[in-house]
Design a protein around this motif. Structure first.
Motif: not given
Length: 518
Positions: A3-9
């Motif tokens: 599982a991986l959580k990323l933030f991108l505008p």
């Protein structure tokens, strides 16, 4: 499955630089690697030279990678599944010098939260201001805004509390809140960024204003060039209604308030409040004579509180933390913070929120890193296309309303456009008149005709035709437009022209003429 959580505008600048393509590439690559990827689309942090800026949370800190593109998707996921090392890694985002030195009161959540998650908004301090406001009567809310010293962030810098008290004291069966989101000044993007990255801040500010002055309906007049902001705002409004933040019983208080987004049609003059009101009413977007003031006879002839986006987005923090807290930032009569927008020929373009009092030189050279071309800075225009051009010799001036006004300039909406040594200020002066020709509503003669004559006079000066005579004509024309124009469109067009002549006379042949005489 990992599982991986990323933030991108999802911000317009990031999208223009390829963030949507990167999102698609990350999704495809994650599926190939059997990674359970959660990609949170946030607003922008405001460091535009790093966009798209991808972030991952690690040990309570957000680590950034940027600027990254779709071609980096495979290597990024490989690094993020391993030790995190990647040549695009910029380290903890909040430790980056550009970001670390800011004072973020308005943009504290922008780039951090999911802009469409009301839960995220509340977790990060959202709605505290509204909840406090709902325990007070309208007069007390207006007084809090008055004591904060908040001034309109749209350009004029008029004390917000006076507007609020005027609308609150007006007798009428209907009152309105109107948000001027027709952000048309060159080099400005703060309104767009906050609407795309933290729309609930604007919604909360509007509701507080409505409760304070007795308004039950609000309109956001949004420029047509902002499709992402339109989508985000409308989705946020739906969520706000579903949660009881808008409607017939705001937060269980019995108060009534709702908001509608209205799309403009691309006219710069509709950034002027009375033209905007005409447009909202379905009329031609042209200036109204004042008085009557919109606070007394505004939209559909009813008392109307007109503010720009940043003005209302300042209100939740004022109500949550108190007028004194807010007033302690800034200097003199310029209280609080301002999101300065650094644009043009600049190395580190973006949004920098800080207290009033920072110098123009600090913004351009220390924070912005000088010019992108690495040539010497020759000028900076502040306050939009009708703002003054200032030379480096004036860069020690602090950015506050009184100091700028005393030096023939203005803070405006906080835009700072930088030019290197290659700029021709005569051409920039000509552009100011050309801009007015294109954007004038045509209602008053000094603006409609004066701008056309201005282009002609500048062309004669450039050709050195009757040089001294035409310099005198230019000066007289500017005086006439300032004194005779119905609104700021014509009244402010001479500001960039006169500042260019004053600070860069050699571009108008004045210096050479004097040298020849000696």
């Amino acid at each position: 499955m990992t599982a991986l959580k990323l933030f991108l505008p999802l911000d317009s600048t990031a999208v223009a630089m390829g963030s949507d393509d990167l999102a698609d590439a990350l999704g495809a690559e994650a599926a190939k690697r059997k990674i359970d990827l959660t990609l949170v689309r946030t607003g922008s942090r405001g460091m535009h030279w790093l966009e798209p800026l991808l972030e991952v949370e690690k040990d309570g800190k957000r680590i950034g990678y940027g600027p990254v593109g779709e071609e980096d998707a495979a290597s990024l996921l490989g690094a993020l599944n391993g030790d995190g090392k990647h040549d695009k890694c910029v380290g903890p985002v909040e430790e980056i010098s550009f970001f670390k030195k800011q004072t973020r009161l308005i943009f504290e959540r922008c780039g951090v939260i999911d802009p469409l998650s009301l839960e995220d908004y509340e977790k990060h301090g959202g709605l505290n201001g509204l909840d406090k406001a709902l325990t007070l009567d309208g007069a007390a809310i207006c007084e809090e805004v008055m004591q904060s010293g908040l001034r309109g962030r749209g350009g004029a810098g008029f004390p917000a509390g006076i507007k609020w008290k005027t609308v609150a004291g007006a007798e009428a069966d209907q009152k309105y809140i109107v948000v001027n989101a027709d952000e048309g000044d060159s080099g400005t993007f703060a309104d767009r960024m906050i609407m795309e990255g933290d729309p609930f801040t604007l919604i909360e500010g509007m509701v507080i204003a409505g409760v304070a002055v007795g308004a039950t309906k609000g309109y956001i007049y949004l420029r047509s060039e902002y499709p992402i902001a339109e989508r985000v705002l409308n989705e946020a409004l739906e969520k706000a209604r579903a949660a009881g933040l808008l409607g017939d019983n705001v937060r269980g208080s019995g108060k009534v308030f709702d908001i509608e987004v209205f799309m403009g049609a691309g006219a710069y003059i509709c950034g002027e409040e009375t033209s905007l009101l005409n447009s909202l009413e379905g009329k031609r977007g042209e200036v109204r004579a004042k008085p009557p003031l919109p606070a007394l006879e505004g939209l559909f002839g009813k008392p109307t509180l007109v503010h720009n986006v940043i003005s209302l987005c300042s209100v939740p923090a004022i109500m949550a933390k108190g007028a004194k807290f807010y007033r302690d930032f800034g200097m003199g009569k310029s209280t609080g913070t301002m999101p300065f927008q650094l644009a043009g020929n600049i190395k580190h373009g973006g949004l920098y929120e800080t207290a009033f009092g920072v110098t123009l030189g600090e913004l351009v050279n220390d924070i912005g890193g000088g010019t992108f071309t690495e040539k010497p800075v020759r000028a900076a225009q502040i306050g939009g296309p009708l703002g003054a051009y200032l030379p480096p010799s004036m860069f020690d001036l602090p950015m506050d309303y009184e100091t700028m006004l005393a030096n023939g300039a203005g803070v405006g909406h906080g835009g700072v456009v930088v030019f290197d040594e290659s700029v021709d200020l005569l051409e920039q002066a000509r552009y100011a008149f050309e801009f007015c020709v294109e954007e004038s509503c045509g209602k008053c003669t000094p603006c409609r005709v004066g701008s056309v004559r201005g282009v002609e006079v500048i062309d004669r000066i450039k050709a050195r035709k009757d040089h001294e005579k035409n310099l005198t004509v230019l000066d007289d024309l500017c005086e006439l437009m300032v004194d005779g124009s119905l609104c700021a469109m014509g009244g402010m067009t001479p500001i960039p022209v006169q500042s260019a002549v004053k600070h860069f006379p050699e571009d108008f042949g004045i210096k050479q003429k004097q040298e020849a005489a000696t």
